[in-house]
Design a protein around this motif. Structure first.
Motif, PDB file in Angstrom:
ATOM      1  N   ASP A 162       0.829  -1.205   0.000  1.00  0.00           N
ATOM      2  CA  ASP A 162       0.000   0.000   0.000  1.00  0.00           C
ATOM      3  C   ASP A 162       0.864   1.256   0.000  1.00  0.00           C
ATOM      4  OD1 ASP A 162      -2.315  -1.426  -0.019  1.00  0.00           O
ATOM      5  OD2 ASP A 162      -2.750  -1.201   2.112  1.00  0.00           O
ATOM      6  N   GLN A 163       1.937   1.263   0.800  1.00  0.00           N
ATOM      7  CA  GLN A 163       2.835   2.425   0.814  1.00  0.00           C
ATOM      8  C   GLN A 163       3.482   2.637  -0.541  1.00  0.00           C
ATOM      9  OE1 GLN A 163       5.032   0.963   4.371  1.00  0.00           O
ATOM     10  NE2 GLN A 163       4.876   3.077   5.110  1.00  0.00           N
ATOM     11  N   TRP A 177       3.132   4.857  -7.634  1.00  0.00           N
ATOM     12  CA  TRP A 177       2.081   4.960  -8.647  1.00  0.00           C
ATOM     13  C   TRP A 177       1.067   6.061  -8.367  1.00  0.00           C
ATOM     14  CZ3 TRP A 177       4.353   0.285  -7.429  1.00  0.00           C
ATOM     15  CH2 TRP A 177       4.812  -0.500  -8.492  1.00  0.00           C
ATOM     16  N   ASP A 178       1.137   6.703  -7.212  1.00  0.00           N
ATOM     17  CA  ASP A 178       0.135   7.694  -6.814  1.00  0.00           C
ATOM     18  C   ASP A 178      -1.264   7.097  -6.820  1.00  0.00           C
ATOM     19  OD1 ASP A 178       1.713   9.853  -6.199  1.00  0.00           O
ATOM     20  OD2 ASP A 178       1.667  10.695  -8.210  1.00  0.00           O
ATOM     21  N   LEU A 179      -1.379   5.861  -6.323  1.00  0.00           N
ATOM     22  CA  LEU A 179      -2.661   5.170  -6.283  1.00  0.00           C
ATOM     23  C   LEU A 179      -3.107   4.974  -4.840  1.00  0.00           C
ATOM     24  CD1 LEU A 179      -2.123   2.402  -9.003  1.00  0.00           C
ATOM     25  CD2 LEU A 179      -3.531   4.453  -9.199  1.00  0.00           C
ATOM     26  N   PRO A 180      -4.431   4.891  -4.597  1.00  0.00           N
ATOM     27  CA  PRO A 180      -4.900   4.658  -3.229  1.00  0.00           C
ATOM     28  C   PRO A 180      -4.536   3.264  -2.734  1.00  0.00           C
ATOM     29  CG  PRO A 180      -6.732   4.616  -4.787  1.00  0.00           C
ATOM     30  CD  PRO A 180      -5.537   5.101  -5.553  1.00  0.00           C
ATOM     31  N   ALA A 181      -4.631   3.087  -1.431  1.00  0.00           N
ATOM     32  CA  ALA A 181      -4.159   1.856  -0.800  1.00  0.00           C
ATOM     33  C   ALA A 181      -4.941   0.620  -1.229  1.00  0.00           C
ATOM     34  CB  ALA A 181      -4.208   2.004   0.724  1.00  0.00           C
ATOM     35  N   ASP A 182      -6.183   0.776  -1.682  1.00  0.00           N
ATOM     36  CA  ASP A 182      -6.993  -0.387  -2.039  1.00  0.00           C
ATOM     37  C   ASP A 182      -6.824  -0.792  -3.505  1.00  0.00           C
ATOM     38  OD1 ASP A 182      -8.210   1.809  -3.103  1.00  0.00           O
ATOM     39  OD2 ASP A 182     -10.225   1.350  -2.383  1.00  0.00           O
ATOM     40  N   SER A 183      -5.795  -0.292  -4.178  1.00  0.00           N
ATOM     41  CA  SER A 183      -5.544  -0.653  -5.571  1.00  0.00           C
ATOM     42  C   SER A 183      -4.906  -2.040  -5.656  1.00  0.00           C
ATOM     43  CB  SER A 183      -4.641   0.387  -6.231  1.00  0.00           C
ATOM     44  OG  SER A 183      -5.218   1.664  -6.180  1.00  0.00           O
ATOM     45  N   ASP A 184      -4.797  -2.531  -6.874  1.00  0.00           N
ATOM     46  CA  ASP A 184      -4.264  -3.880  -7.105  1.00  0.00           C
ATOM     47  C   ASP A 184      -2.789  -3.948  -6.708  1.00  0.00           C
ATOM     48  OD1 ASP A 184      -3.655  -6.401  -7.953  1.00  0.00           O
ATOM     49  OD2 ASP A 184      -3.930  -6.010 -10.087  1.00  0.00           O
ATOM     50  N   ALA A 185      -2.487  -4.694  -5.653  1.00  0.00           N
ATOM     51  CA  ALA A 185      -1.114  -4.769  -5.149  1.00  0.00           C
ATOM     52  C   ALA A 185      -0.233  -5.667  -6.004  1.00  0.00           C
ATOM     53  CB  ALA A 185      -1.113  -5.275  -3.704  1.00  0.00           C
ATOM     54  N   ARG A 196       7.451 -11.590   4.228  1.00  0.00           N
ATOM     55  CA  ARG A 196       6.165 -12.200   3.931  1.00  0.00           C
ATOM     56  C   ARG A 196       5.039 -11.583   4.749  1.00  0.00           C
ATOM     57  NH1 ARG A 196       6.319 -18.440   4.410  1.00  0.00           N
ATOM     58  NH2 ARG A 196       7.587 -18.136   2.540  1.00  0.00           N
ATOM     59  N   GLY A 197       3.978 -11.194   4.045  1.00  0.00           N
ATOM     60  CA  GLY A 197       2.817 -10.637   4.702  1.00  0.00           C
ATOM     61  C   GLY A 197       2.965  -9.191   5.127  1.00  0.00           C
ATOM     62  N   VAL A 198       4.143  -8.592   4.877  1.00  0.00           N
ATOM     63  CA  VAL A 198       4.377  -7.216   5.314  1.00  0.00           C
ATOM     64  C   VAL A 198       4.728  -6.320   4.132  1.00  0.00           C
ATOM     65  CG1 VAL A 198       5.658  -5.707   6.874  1.00  0.00           C
ATOM     66  CG2 VAL A 198       5.170  -8.076   7.546  1.00  0.00           C
ATOM     67  N   GLY A 199       5.800  -6.657   3.407  1.00  0.00           N
ATOM     68  CA  GLY A 199       6.188  -5.809   2.293  1.00  0.00           C
ATOM     69  C   GLY A 199       7.596  -6.092   1.825  1.00  0.00           C
ATOM     70  N   TYR A 200       8.322  -5.032   1.451  1.00  0.00           N
ATOM     71  CA  TYR A 200       9.638  -5.164   0.847  1.00  0.00           C
ATOM     72  C   TYR A 200      10.625  -4.232   1.543  1.00  0.00           C
ATOM     73  CZ  TYR A 200       6.691  -7.326  -2.665  1.00  0.00           C
ATOM     74  OH  TYR A 200       5.765  -8.136  -3.301  1.00  0.00           O
ATOM     75  N   ARG A 201      11.901  -4.646   1.519  1.00  0.00           N
ATOM     76  CA  ARG A 201      12.911  -3.892   2.250  1.00  0.00           C
ATOM     77  C   ARG A 201      14.230  -3.904   1.481  1.00  0.00           C
ATOM     78  NH1 ARG A 201      13.331  -5.922   8.040  1.00  0.00           N
ATOM     79  NH2 ARG A 201      13.645  -7.890   6.943  1.00  0.00           N
ATOM     80  N   TYR A 202      14.867  -2.736   1.456  1.00  0.00           N
ATOM     81  CA  TYR A 202      16.256  -2.625   1.006  1.00  0.00           C
ATOM     82  C   TYR A 202      17.101  -2.558   2.277  1.00  0.00           C
ATOM     83  CZ  TYR A 202      20.518  -0.156  -0.428  1.00  0.00           C
ATOM     84  OH  TYR A 202      21.819   0.229  -0.609  1.00  0.00           O
ATOM     85  N   PRO A 203      17.945  -3.552   2.543  1.00  0.00           N
ATOM     86  CA  PRO A 203      18.658  -3.590   3.822  1.00  0.00           C
ATOM     87  C   PRO A 203      19.703  -2.496   3.986  1.00  0.00           C
ATOM     88  CG  PRO A 203      19.393  -5.361   2.391  1.00  0.00           C
ATOM     89  CD  PRO A 203      18.213  -4.740   1.715  1.00  0.00           C
ATOM     90  N   GLY A 204      20.171  -1.934   2.868  1.00  0.00           N
ATOM     91  CA  GLY A 204      21.193  -0.900   2.951  1.00  0.00           C
ATOM     92  C   GLY A 204      22.574  -1.462   2.708  1.00  0.00           C
ATOM     93  N   PRO A 205      23.553  -0.614   2.455  1.00  0.00           N
ATOM     94  CA  PRO A 205      24.904  -1.086   2.165  1.00  0.00           C
ATOM     95  C   PRO A 205      25.550  -1.704   3.403  1.00  0.00           C
ATOM     96  CG  PRO A 205      24.880   1.291   2.446  1.00  0.00           C
ATOM     97  CD  PRO A 205      23.445   0.856   2.440  1.00  0.00           C
ATOM     98  N   GLY A 206      26.344  -2.750   3.161  1.00  0.00           N
ATOM     99  CA  GLY A 206      27.081  -3.363   4.257  1.00  0.00           C
ATOM    100  C   GLY A 206      26.266  -4.328   5.088  1.00  0.00           C
ATOM    101  N   ARG A 207      24.996  -4.511   4.738  1.00  0.00           N
ATOM    102  CA  ARG A 207      24.153  -5.446   5.483  1.00  0.00           C
ATOM    103  C   ARG A 207      23.847  -6.650   4.605  1.00  0.00           C
ATOM    104  NH1 ARG A 207      19.674  -1.203   7.913  1.00  0.00           N
ATOM    105  NH2 ARG A 207      21.147   0.341   8.691  1.00  0.00           N
ATOM    106  N   PRO A 208      23.970  -7.849   5.135  1.00  0.00           N
ATOM    107  CA  PRO A 208      23.681  -9.029   4.317  1.00  0.00           C
ATOM    108  C   PRO A 208      22.225  -9.098   3.930  1.00  0.00           C
ATOM    109  CG  PRO A 208      23.934  -9.635   6.621  1.00  0.00           C
ATOM    110  CD  PRO A 208      24.338  -8.195   6.510  1.00  0.00           C
ATOM    111  N   VAL A 209      21.978  -9.517   2.708  1.00  0.00           N
ATOM    112  CA  VAL A 209      20.597  -9.684   2.240  1.00  0.00           C
ATOM    113  C   VAL A 209      20.062 -11.000   2.782  1.00  0.00           C
ATOM    114  CG1 VAL A 209      19.099  -9.869   0.228  1.00  0.00           C
ATOM    115  CG2 VAL A 209      21.094  -8.362   0.163  1.00  0.00           C
ATOM    116  N   ARG A 210      18.939 -10.932   3.453  1.00  0.00           N
ATOM    117  CA  ARG A 210      18.346 -12.139   4.021  1.00  0.00           C
ATOM    118  C   ARG A 210      17.675 -12.962   2.931  1.00  0.00           C
ATOM    119  NH1 ARG A 210      15.507  -8.632   8.827  1.00  0.00           N
ATOM    120  NH2 ARG A 210      17.431  -7.668   9.564  1.00  0.00           N
TER     121      ARG A 210
END
Length: 242
Positions: free
Chosen positions: A181-182, A188-196, A224-238
């Motif tokens: 939703d964020q 996309w400048d779309l409301p939160a209830d748009s097609d995710a 899972r069930g929450v969203g997406y994350r960029y961990p940032g430089p120097g941090r291992p990708v899970r």
């Protein structure tokens, strides 16, 4: 809107019918883009969709109560707001300013003064607002926001405007999980209830391009069930949790 660049400040004008002649003269000034709406609901939708640089709000606006609209806008942002009315009332002027308006103007002012005063107040507010940085460098990514170019660890990424906007949203919030939703609102400048699903498949394409270009695991996590994350430089990708 994705990939758009606004050459001039956009002023949203929310008035009941046609604008007062003084406002009409303001609309003809080349220094601003103007968008006119005629109800409180359409004003609120335009605020979310177009993200204007200033708001001119009539206290005679039908639909959503203009006082409520004023308070909601001020709760959301520091957007410059000029409240206008047909006649000057001390009580309304005090209420508008206390609610967060930057000005309270009426046609009682001389026509020669009304437009220049309104433009001067909005121009000062718009010009004093902090401008977003055009370059992001964090030691891993280099994003040129004006040119829409992305480089990851020395590798240039060939991205669509939407993929670039999504990547920029994630890189601007290192370590933070952004929900679908964020991201729909930010990219996309779309409301939160748009097609995710559009978020899911854009992330998928972005990951594939990064992996194909760099030969390494993309630094974008799915929580899972929450969203997406960029961990940032120097941090291992899970591990991805799709």
């Amino acid at each position: 809107m994705v990939g758009s660049v606004r050459p001039r400040p956009l002023i949203l004008i929310a008035v009941p019918d046609g604008p007062h002649p003084a406002l009409a003269a303001f609309c003809a000034v080349p220094g601003f883009e103007t968008l006119i709406v005629h109800t409180g609901g359409s004003a609120l939708r335009a605020l979310y969709k177009h993200r204007p640089d200033g708001l001119i709000l009539s206290l005679r606006l039908p639909g959503l109560d203009p006082w409520e609209l004023l308070e909601r806008v001020r709760d959301m942002s520091d957007l410059p707001i000029a409240v206008v009315d047909q006649v000057y009332r001390v009580a309304d002027a005090a209420r508008a300013l206390e609610a967060g308006a930057d000005d309270y103007l009426t046609p009682d002012l001389s026509r020669r003064l009304y437009g220049p005063l309104l433009r001067a107040r909005l121009r000062r507010a718009v010009e004093s607002a902090p401008q977003p940085a055009s370059l992001i460098e964090d030691g891993l990514f280099t994003l040129d926001l004006s040119a829409h170019e992305a480089v990851l660890a020395g590798h240039w990424l060939d991205l669509t405007p939407t993929e670039f906007a999504l990547l920029a949203a994630l890189v601007r919030h290192p370590g933070q999980v952004l929900s679908a939703d964020q991201l729909l609102r930010m990219v996309w400048d779309l409301p939160a209830d748009s097609d995710a699903s559009r978020v899911k498949y854009t992330v998928l394409r972005l990951r594939r391009k990064i992996a194909r270009t760099t030969g390494a695991q993309p630094p974008i996590e799915t929580v899972r069930g929450v969203g997406y994350r960029y961990p940032g430089p120097g941090r291992p990708v899970r591990p991805v949790q799709d």
